[in-house]
Write an enzyme that holds these catalytic residues in place. Structure first.
Site, PDB file in Angstrom:
ATOM      1  N   ASP A   1       0.836  -1.194   0.000  1.00  0.00           N
ATOM      2  CA  ASP A   1       0.000   0.000   0.000  1.00  0.00           C
ATOM      3  C   ASP A   1       0.876   1.251   0.000  1.00  0.00           C
ATOM      4  O   ASP A   1       1.924   1.299   0.640  1.00  0.00           O
ATOM      5  CB  ASP A   1      -0.899  -0.009   1.242  1.00  0.00           C
ATOM      6  CG  ASP A   1      -1.794   1.205   1.291  1.00  0.00           C
ATOM      7  OD1 ASP A   1      -2.637   1.353   0.381  1.00  0.00           O
ATOM      8  OD2 ASP A   1      -1.634   2.030   2.212  1.00  0.00           O
TER       9      ASP A   1
ATOM     10  N   ASP B   1     -10.464   0.837  -5.258  1.00  0.00           N
ATOM     11  CA  ASP B   1     -10.391   2.299  -5.278  1.00  0.00           C
ATOM     12  C   ASP B   1     -11.130   2.906  -6.460  1.00  0.00           C
ATOM     13  O   ASP B   1     -11.229   4.135  -6.554  1.00  0.00           O
ATOM     14  CB  ASP B   1      -8.923   2.753  -5.345  1.00  0.00           C
ATOM     15  CG  ASP B   1      -8.170   2.478  -4.052  1.00  0.00           C
ATOM     16  OD1 ASP B   1      -8.789   2.620  -2.991  1.00  0.00           O
ATOM     17  OD2 ASP B   1      -6.989   2.122  -4.113  1.00  0.00           O
TER      18      ASP B   1
ATOM     19  N   HIS C   1       4.312   4.065  -3.726  1.00  0.00           N
ATOM     20  CA  HIS C   1       4.997   5.180  -4.374  1.00  0.00           C
ATOM     21  C   HIS C   1       5.558   6.173  -3.372  1.00  0.00           C
ATOM     22  O   HIS C   1       6.495   6.901  -3.675  1.00  0.00           O
ATOM     23  CB  HIS C   1       4.033   5.891  -5.327  1.00  0.00           C
ATOM     24  CG  HIS C   1       2.721   6.228  -4.692  1.00  0.00           C
ATOM     25  ND1 HIS C   1       1.704   5.302  -4.636  1.00  0.00           N
ATOM     26  CD2 HIS C   1       2.275   7.337  -4.070  1.00  0.00           C
ATOM     27  CE1 HIS C   1       0.672   5.846  -4.014  1.00  0.00           C
ATOM     28  NE2 HIS C   1       0.991   7.074  -3.651  1.00  0.00           N
TER      29      HIS C   1
END
Length: 1524
Positions: free
Chosen positions: A551, A666, A554
């Site tokens: 999760d 999402d 990035h």
């Protein structure tokens, strides 16, 4: 796929470039799972610069050792000039492995330095990733077979209720379940905001870890499901209890003091939010005007109140006082001196003065921090005052002090200007960000519409979590109790809480108020508790689950991800890892893939905004196009048993492996973004992709909305007990599609075709060998409706098809129904949605094709699923057939056969067929350069490498079989007269007849495979015929050696003999391929050593020596052979290269001196000037031995040569003036040199005759080079020493020659005479003071430290020109040169003449330098018209070989230790890099004749030239004999 048991071992070969990087496009290397261990072989070309005193370092451990990312093994590299360096590693485990090279860089080649003193260097770090080997109950699960199903775990209740969900997911055909985090959640109840990372949610798992382990085990054994979970390393819940004990785990004002200003601004904003009503600002913004009023309040009550500028600027009052104090104390003298040296002057502008002070005096610029962190060093201020105001005095001079204060205040204000500008820019950015955020949260239609401003929902989100003050937290510094929240930032791969960023101050972070961003620092020692705590969490997750979804990957620091994944892989080696990155940059994505060893990246179908965009995504992730070219396995090794062979596969750039989700947890669902009906086509098309695929709970069930992870409290609806026609949603189709997807991934259906036509998308996925496939016709429903739309019938060439099913999705997506479903208080469920069978499409079997027409009713939201196959086509067997038997087919070929099989330019082909046949021409592409296999391969290799199915050749092959018939027919025609070609012709015809039966779409693939197999077999046969030093050499050396075959072949009009057809050497192709232009004396014998002797072609070498010896006349061999019928004797140098070649023959060939006694019949009478035609009875009536021919050449030059060319006049040479036909050589017995020629002819290799009437250059040689050319002097000397040595050994009968006076001179005496005069006559000293010891006219000297090109020419300045010819003399006669002078000349030429590919023919500093050769250009320029400047600057390749050999000789001499001579060899290798690239990239598979300046392309150059390749083979041969 790994080889089967009993197969030869599998080796993946990874070539490294000269920088040590993978020599592939993109550099991303992803190797397959090592279910059976295989070998990774690094190869580095010869003596690359990175192999000097070099080692390869890699953190791939030995088989049984644990992986340690920081533990690198050192493998010293043993470089060899002629052979590739190979390093093998056994791949037994998945993961990501790093390597780099260390080496000592090559120093600049300098005449006065022998050894390097440079410091060692290391390359960048490069990565090799290896995929994990997954399995379910012992059955392999390839990554492309993964069908993953996401579930939001908190909506399934306690674990005792989960089995029905697992059974249902399994029944839908999924094989992996993705669980959102299962740990104890924080106050927000978000599954991604974890309160306690080391304990599972007790409400779901009463027995904690035990429950989870049992669940995952049961999932695999009973339902065929693997388990994957999210891991969250980047943040923790804002109320995590452990934060109170360890606030150092977050970013606070102690651990991150640069956040001080951001914290104070945030605090002021929160206070302002609470006082909105009191201060008279809107508390529930309704309009933009309301927001603007609030923004005005923020400026006044937050930014101004905080005095935010103080975090940017210098405190002018305090800094001025400190500077004045130091000035009064007399400090700053030294710095004042420094400022003066850098140009400080009183008349400078205030800005200029301030910039000098800024450079030396501003402190606190490393980061943001406390107020007025930025300050002026008082000593720097004092130094400024010394220069600007003068020295201070002891007296209390109020006026002086006031002046000093004014001066320092002015410069401080100037220094502050950029700081205020920075402040203004940051405040403007912060205000814009807050304005946009308030607008989104309070006004935007798609925003959350938060309503009134409250403590829970302040006017802007807080960026900091304030820990409660209690017995635990009061033990800490109060500044440590406010922790930065995590959040989202568009520049999301940066560590936006670090000191390098001002994201919190500029209010750029979209704050997640329920999460604290964790601060790991650079290493575990920076935050010991956090690293240990999270490592234990990671270990637990790896123990329980088969895979991780990382999760917020990035924003997770890369070094943290590396550490945690290393921990995880120690627990579970074959760990599947996936992440969703938002970099927007594939290069950045690859950094994460490499560093973390990620298995897949999440890609989303729901981001597509229309059918065209969706088709683009499907094409990207669907697989390779149908009919793709195969990246071949190549088998090599010795003949015999399988154990002696290897299966070798070249490593190529890997695509990013995708986990392609039809919808993620999402994403907004189709009902929100498109229509409910699009659920079916979107899901079906996604399942057709050749990658991992996935979905989320609720997608198949047609949920009407994206589930709110944080605030949603309802549970999933209980799943159905079984899936049948009554099951709501698309579960039934998903079960079919997931089963097919798993099958296609497991069996290798890697090819596809995607077609978009208005609202329709079709997708066909096939197996490249069996050609079984599945075909989906999908009518997308981005906009809904009941229309059929425009969709043309589909034609599947040579393909059979049958329907599996055709369905549409009926769903009630009315606003009323959506509101009803969303309003259910108890459970999450989907819209009323049902699959309906549709009428079958119409299938028309037309024999050679199937045409599919959809029915009239096929509304949006419909799909048809079709199975396809090709009758009678077993591509497994066909592939094996096409690639089998090639060694046997090529086994009897000789080198002449290979010339016909591989090469033959158009002129050669037409010469052999009386003009009837030439090379093949491809429509839209043009003519091939060769009729043979190389012609095809030069085009195909790039097509195959790039899988360029749109290339004109591929289109041509799909349109017809002409190329197959041409290629096979040509060989069959040639085999009638060349029996060695019968087997290759038969092999190729048999393969082509078989592949003619395949569908036209597959013809490019199988034509390419056939040509590649044949070409590879032919090249391997050539290598078997070459000596081991060639066949075992580098790829570059092998490529050079193949030029020997390329330019040596039988040509009817260009044989070596008038009445006998034998293979002859072409000077170059295609310019010098046939007739009189094919065989040039100097070209042949410059090339003979490299192309014939070193390659072991002794018989061909001997044939050329005998042929040219037979036409000796006037003591010369012909410049142009004319097959012995019409030889032309206008070359003064050719005979000397001829004699050098005979010398090389005697040195290299076993018993080579036997050739000296070989008799040869003479075309003309020995020692007779008479010319007669070949039909004359005197022709070939006399014989001489080679020894006699050598002596004849020496005798003629000793007594002098003077004749006029036979048949002189325009019929012989239309460009030559009358005087040019007069050939003369007159020995100079003062020096021993043999000068010759005149200003009207050009008797050396620089032989361009002026041709332009317009420019007045016709008959005027561009480079007459009359006098004693330096290379001729060197070759003469070499020959004299050689024959003297032969005589002393009893192998040469003669001892001397007679001068024209009748006086005899021995070979030794003649050589001694040359040696005693050489340096005196040719060298131009570096220092003019040494001129007296040499014959130098200092008035004519243009450059010093060089060797003259000529001695005694008709134009004195031409003697003094710098050209590359001296290197020929250095190579063949090194003892003529003083080593120090030789190195000086070589260094200078290396810097001045050498270009990227060749070497300039004239010094760029010479007034005659004209480096651009255009032969066809006729203008008024005397120097360049009609290409007169052929040798006046253009860069020729063949002299480079001699230059590098000379460098090798003289540089190696000064290295006394053999170990240090490697530096010399690597200097040579460095200078061959561009030639290495050129021979691989040019379709001619050779090296060009010349280039323009700096290696620019020359359109008039012969694209492959014999001597260009030959002299570089010479370099390899010489280098291999240097002891290193």
């Amino acid at each position: 796929m790994s080889p089967a048991r009993g197969d030869p071992p599998l080796v993946y070969v990874l070539a490294l470039d000269y920088k040590g990087a993978p020599d592939i496009a993109g550099h991303y290397v992803n190797l397959p799972a090592p279910r059976t261990p295989y070998t990774l072989r690094f190869t580095i070309e010869g003596t690359s610069a990175t192999t000097r005193e070099a080692s390869l370092w890699i953190n791939l451990p030995e088989d049984d050792d644990d992986f340690d990312r920081k533990k690198f093994r050192e493998i010293p590299l043993r470089a060899s000039f002629g052979r590739p360096t190979e390093i093998d590693f056994r791949i037994t485990r998945p993961g990501t492995f790093c390597y780099y090279l260390t080496y000592t860089p090559l120093p600049k080649f300098i005449a006065t330095e022998a050894l390097s003193t440079l410091e060692p260097m290391r390359t960048e770090e490069y990565y090799i990733t290896v995929a994990p080997a997954l399995s379910i109950n012992g059955e392999e699960l390839p990554l492309d077979s993964i069908s993953m199903h996401s579930v939001l775990s908190k909506f399934m209740g306690p674990v005792k209720n989960w089995d029905p969900y697992m059974k249902y997911i399994s029944a839908k055909g999924y094989n992996m379940v993705h669980f959102t985090p299962l740990m104890v959640r924080g106050a927000s109840n978000s599954p991604f905001s974890l309160f306690d990372q080391q304990h599972f949610d007790p409400a779901a798992f009463p027995n904690g870890e035990k429950d989870v382990l049992e669940l995952v085990e049961r999932m695999e054994k009973e339902y065929g499901l693997l388990g994957l979970t999210d891991v969250v390393w980047n943040h923790t819940a804002h109320n995590s209890e452990w934060l109170q004990h360890h606030p150092e785990a977050g970013f606070n004002r102690i651990t991150a003091p640069w956040l001080e200003g951001a914290y104070q601004l945030d605090t002021a904003l929160m206070e302002f939010s609470k006082k909105l009503r009191t201060l008279g600002y809107p508390t529930e913004p309704q309009t933009q005007e309301d927001v603007l009023k609030i923004m005005d309040g923020i400026k006044i009550h937050a930014i101004a109140q905080v005095k935010l500028w103080e975090f940017y600027t210098i405190d002018t009052v305090a800094n001025a006082g400190a500077a004045i104090e130091k000035w009064l104390e007399g400090e700053g003298e030294e710095l004042a001196g420094t400022l003066e040296k850098e140009g400080f002057a009183k008349d400078m502008t205030l800005y200029q003065k301030s910039e000098l002070v800024r450079k030396h005096g501003i402190r606190g610029m490393d980061r943001m921090g406390e107020r007025f962190r930025r300050n002026l060093d008082p000593v720097a201020g004092a130094a400024y005052l010394r220069l600007e105001h003068g020295l201070s005095t002891d007296e209390k001079d109020d006026e002086s002090l006031a002046g000093a204060k004014k001066a320092i205040a002015e410069v401080l204000d100037e220094l502050n200007l950029p700081f205020y500008k920075e402040y203004d820019e940051d405040v403007a950015e912060a205000l814009e960000q807050m304005f946009n955020r308030i607008t989104y949260e309070r006004l935007d239609a798609h925003g959350p519409k938060l309503g009134p401003v409250t403590d829970q929902h302040p006017i802007v989100e807080s960026y900091f979590v304030r820990l409660p003050l209690n017995e635990v937290t009061k033990q800490h510094d109060p500044k440590s109790l406010a922790l930065a929240c995590n959040g989202w930032l568009w520049d999301n791969t940066s560590d936006f809480a670090s000191s390098k960023h001002k994201s919190y101050l500029r209010r750029q972070v979209i704050s997640w108020g329920d999460c604290v961003k964790l601060r790991y620092g650079d290493k575990p020692e920076d935050s010991p508790f956090l690293w240990d705590f999270m490592a234990n969490y990671t270990r637990l997750m790896a123990k329980c689950f088969h895979g991780f979804r990382i999760d917020n990957c990035h924003s997770t620091p890369l070094h943290v991800g590396e550490y945690m994944l290393d921990v995880a892989r120690r627990e579970r080696n074959n760990l599947y890892t996936v992440a969703e990155l938002f970099t927007g940059d594939e290069h950045k994505d690859i950094v994460f893939l490499e560093r973390l060893g990620l298995s897949s990246l999440v890609r989303e179908a729901m981001v597509a905004y229309g059918p065209g965009d969706l088709s683009r995504l499907l094409h990207r992730h669907g697989g390779k196009p149908i009919g793709s070219f195969r990246q071949e396995f190549v088998t090599r090794g010795s003949e015999g048993t399988g154990q002696s062979r290897e299966i070798i596969r070249a490593v190529t750039a890997a695509p990013i492996h995708a986990l392609f989700m039809d919808c993620t947890h999402d994403n907004e669902v189709p009902t929100q973004k498109r229509t409910p009906q699009d659920t079916l086509p979107n899901g079906a098309l996604s399942a057709m992709c050749d990658c991992a695929i996935g979905s989320v709970m609720g997608y198949d069930e047609v949920y009407p909305h994206l589930i709110d992870l944080v605030h949603e409290t309802r549970a999933y609806q209980a799943p159905p007990a079984l899936i049948d026609d009554t099951t709501a949603g698309i579960a039934k189709i998903k079960a079919i599609m997931n089963k097919i997807h798993s099958e296609m991934g497991r069996e290798g259906f890697v090819e596809m075709h995607v077609h978009h036509e208005e609202e329709y998308i079709t997708m066909h996925r096939v197996h490249p060998k069996t050609h079984r496939g599945y075909f989906v016709i999908a009518h997308t429903a981005f906009h809904g409706g009941e229309h059929r739309g425009n969709f043309n019938p589909v034609t599947l060439p040579n393909t059979k098809a049958k329907l599996i099913g055709s369905w549409k999705l009926e769903a009630d997506g009315s606003p009323e129904k959506i509101k009803e479903i969303r309003g259910d208080k108890t459970e999450l469920k989907g819209l009323p949605a049902q699959l309906k069978d549709l009428e079958s499409p119409k299938f028309e079997d037309l024999g050679d094709r199937t045409v599919i027409t959809i029915p009239d009713y096929f509304p949006p939201g419909s799909v048809a699923l079709i199975e396809t196959w090709i009758d009678g086509l077993d591509n497994h067997e066909l592939d094996n057939h096409v690639t089998s038997g090639i060694e046997e087919a090529m086994a009897d070929l000789d080198l002449s056969d290979l010339n016909l099989l591989l090469y033959r330019c158009d002129a050669e082909e037409r010469d052999a067929s009386n003009g009837e046949h030439g090379v093949y021409s491809i429509p839209g592409h043009g003519a091939l350069v060769y009729a043979g296999l190389q012609g095809w391969w030069s085009v195909l290799k790039n097509i195959i490498r790039n899988n360029d199915l749109g290339h004109p050749l591929c289109q041509h092959l799909r349109q017809g079989q002409w190329a197959l018939d041409f290629t096979a027919g040509r060989l069959e025609r040639l085999a009638k007269s060349h029996k060695g070609l019968e087997k290759p012709a038969q092999w190729l015809r048999e393969r082509f007849e078989r592949i003619k039966e395949v569908p036209s779409s597959l013809l490019p693939r199988y034509f390419g495979l056939s040509i590649q197999t044949a070409y590879t077999g032919a090249v391997e046969r050539a290598m078997a015929l070459f000596p081991e030093n060639i066949s075992g050499g580098t790829g570059f050396l092998r490529d050079l050696a193949l030029v020997s075959i390329q330019v040596t072949g039988t040509v009817n009009s260009g044989s070596l003999w008038p009445e006998k057809i034998v293979p002859s050497m072409a000077a170059g192709l295609p310019h010098f391929a046939v007739e009189w232009a094919r065989c040039w004396g100097r070209d042949v014998f410059i090339s003979l050593r490299g192309l014939h002797l070193i390659t072991g072609r002794y018989d061909d070498a001997k044939e050329h020596i005998l042929a040219f010896a037979s036409v000796m006349k006037h003591g010369l061999i012909p410049n142009l052979l004319g097959s012995g019928r019409t030889p032309r004797y206008n070359a003064r140098d050719a005979v000397w290269f001829f004699l050098q070649a005979i010398q090389d023959y005697t040195d290299i060939v076993p018993n080579g001196t036997d050739i000296l006694k070989e008799p040869v019949k003479r075309r003309f009478l020995p020692y007779d000037e008479t010319w007669f035609p070949v039909e004359d009875e005197r022709a070939y009536s006399k014989s001489s031995t080679i020894e006699d021919v050598i002596q004849e050449a020496l005798q003629y030059h000793a007594q002098g040569i003077k004749f006029r060319e036979a048949n002189a006049g325009p019929n012989l040479d239309s460009q030559m003036s009358d005087a040019g036909f007069n050939v003369e050589v007159t020995p100079d017995w003062e020096t021993g040199f043999v000068p010759g020629g005149n200003q009207w002819n050009c008797g050396t290799w620089m032989d361009k005759m002026g041709e332009s009437v317009r420019a007045g250059s016709k008959g005027h040689p561009g480079t007459p080079r009359d006098g004693a050319a330096i290379e001729i002097t060197g070759l003469l000397y070499s020959t004299l020493r050689w024959v003297a040595k032969l005589h002393a050994a009893g192998k040469y009968s003669y001892t001397s020659v007679k001068k024209s006076t009748g006086e005899e001179i021995t070979f030794e005496s003649w050589a001694d005479l040359i040696q005693s005069n050489f340096e005196r006559c040719y060298y131009i000293p570096v220092n003019a003071s040494d001129d007296s010891r040499h014959i130098v006219n200092s008035k004519v000297v243009n450059r010093r430290g060089i060797y003259k090109d000529l001695f005694g020419s008709g134009k004195e300045y031409e003697d003094y020109q710098l050209r590359p010819n001296f290197a020929v003399a250095m190579t063949v006669a090194p003892d003529l040169f003083t080593p120090e002078n030789a190195l000086t000349a070589l260094e200078l030429a290396d810097n001045v003449l050498r270009g990227p590919l060749g070497i300039a023919t004239l010094d760029p500093a010479d007034l005659n330098y004209r480096p651009y050769y255009i032969n066809s250009l006729d203008n008024d320029d005397y120097a360049t018209a009609k290409g007169r400047n052929y040798h006046q600057g253009p860069e020729w390749l063949w002299p480079l070989g001699y230059f590098l050999r000379a460098m090798l000789i003289f540089d190696a001499k000064r290295h006394k230790e053999s170990s240090t001579r490697m530096q010399t060899v690597q200097q040579i290798a460095k200078r061959l890099q561009m030639c290495r690239r050129e021979i691989r990239e040019t379709p001619w598979a050779g090296l060009t004749e010349l280039t323009q300046k700096n290696g620019e392309f020359c359109g008039d150059s012969s694209p492959t030239q014999a001597w260009s390749a030959a002299t570089l083979i010479d370099v390899f041969y010489d280098a291999q004999h240097v002891k290193v």
